[in-house]
Scaffold this motif. Structure first.
Motif, PDB file in Angstrom:
ATOM      1  N   MET A   1      34.959 -44.620 -34.593  1.00 54.58           N
ATOM      2  CA  MET A   1      36.366 -44.993 -34.627  1.00 54.58           C
ATOM      3  C   MET A   1      36.945 -44.892 -33.212  1.00 54.58           C
ATOM      4  N   LEU A   2      37.875 -45.760 -32.922  1.00 56.88           N
ATOM      5  CA  LEU A   2      38.533 -45.754 -31.617  1.00 56.88           C
ATOM      6  C   LEU A   2      39.452 -44.556 -31.472  1.00 56.88           C
ATOM      7  N   LYS A   5      43.883 -43.777 -27.236  1.00 56.02           N
ATOM      8  CA  LYS A   5      43.892 -44.333 -25.889  1.00 56.02           C
ATOM      9  C   LYS A   5      43.126 -45.660 -25.848  1.00 56.02           C
ATOM     10  N   GLU A   6      41.991 -45.727 -26.514  1.00 54.82           N
ATOM     11  CA  GLU A   6      41.214 -46.971 -26.569  1.00 54.82           C
ATOM     12  C   GLU A   6      41.976 -48.040 -27.342  1.00 54.82           C
ATOM     13  N   GLN A   7      42.658 -47.611 -28.406  1.00 55.82           N
ATOM     14  CA  GLN A   7      43.453 -48.547 -29.207  1.00 55.82           C
ATOM     15  C   GLN A   7      44.569 -49.167 -28.372  1.00 55.82           C
ATOM     16  N   LEU A  25      37.696 -55.447 -36.030  1.00 54.76           N
ATOM     17  CA  LEU A  25      37.438 -54.517 -37.128  1.00 54.76           C
ATOM     18  C   LEU A  25      37.674 -53.080 -36.696  1.00 54.76           C
ATOM     19  N   MET A  26      37.232 -52.738 -35.496  1.00 54.70           N
ATOM     20  CA  MET A  26      37.445 -51.383 -34.982  1.00 54.70           C
ATOM     21  C   MET A  26      38.931 -51.076 -34.850  1.00 54.70           C
ATOM     22  N   VAL A  27      39.697 -52.045 -34.341  1.00 53.83           N
ATOM     23  CA  VAL A  27      41.141 -51.862 -34.178  1.00 53.83           C
ATOM     24  C   VAL A  27      41.795 -51.699 -35.539  1.00 53.83           C
ATOM     25  N   ARG A  28      41.473 -52.568 -36.470  1.00 55.11           N
ATOM     26  CA  ARG A  28      42.077 -52.490 -37.802  1.00 55.11           C
ATOM     27  C   ARG A  28      41.722 -51.183 -38.504  1.00 55.11           C
ATOM     28  N   HIS A  29      40.488 -50.740 -38.336  1.00 58.44           N
ATOM     29  CA  HIS A  29      40.073 -49.463 -38.921  1.00 58.44           C
ATOM     30  C   HIS A  29      40.916 -48.322 -38.364  1.00 58.44           C
ATOM     31  N   LEU A  31      43.922 -48.552 -37.034  1.00 56.28           N
ATOM     32  CA  LEU A  31      45.306 -48.713 -37.471  1.00 56.28           C
ATOM     33  C   LEU A  31      45.513 -48.250 -38.915  1.00 56.28           C
ATOM     34  N   MET A  32      44.470 -48.343 -39.746  1.00 57.12           N
ATOM     35  CA  MET A  32      44.590 -47.879 -41.134  1.00 57.12           C
ATOM     36  C   MET A  32      44.876 -46.385 -41.197  1.00 57.12           C
ATOM     37  N   PHE A  33      44.351 -45.633 -40.227  1.00 56.69           N
ATOM     38  CA  PHE A  33      44.445 -44.181 -40.288  1.00 56.69           C
ATOM     39  C   PHE A  33      45.423 -43.565 -39.291  1.00 56.69           C
ATOM     40  N   CYS A  34      46.003 -44.372 -38.405  1.00 56.74           N
ATOM     41  CA  CYS A  34      46.843 -43.807 -37.354  1.00 56.74           C
ATOM     42  C   CYS A  34      48.252 -44.398 -37.385  1.00 56.74           C
TER      43      CYS A  34
END
Length: 80
Positions: A1-2, A5-7, A25-29, A31-34
């Motif tokens: 997961m990102l 800072k990476e996001q 996909l990494m970004v959306r993942h 965003l789901m949790f943050c």
């Protein structure tokens, strides 16, 4: 997961559709949790929409108005 800072570093590319499928996909993942990064991306979307809505040509007199407002603000900040 990102990380956050990476996001943030990928946010502009994400909103502009310039990420690969895997990166999206990494970004959306993330965003789901943050919630903080979701808020940040929402603010960036609003900023992009606001900038798109602004006129291309500068509004006549806007520089003079900005200077007057700045002078007024400085005057109020220096008064006791």
């Amino acid at each position: 997961m990102l990380t956050c800072k990476e996001q943030v570093a990928r946010s502009s590319d994400y909103l502009d559709g310039q990420l690969s499928f895997r990166e999206r996909l990494m970004v959306r993942h993330h965003l789901m949790f943050c919630p903080n990064c979701r808020r940040f991306v929402r603010q960036m979307r609003l900023m992009q929409a606001t900038l798109r809505a602004m006129p291309e040509e500068p509004v006549p007199g806007v520089d003079d108005l900005a200077e007057r407002l700045s002078a007024e603000r400085q005057k109020h900040n220096t008064q006791p």
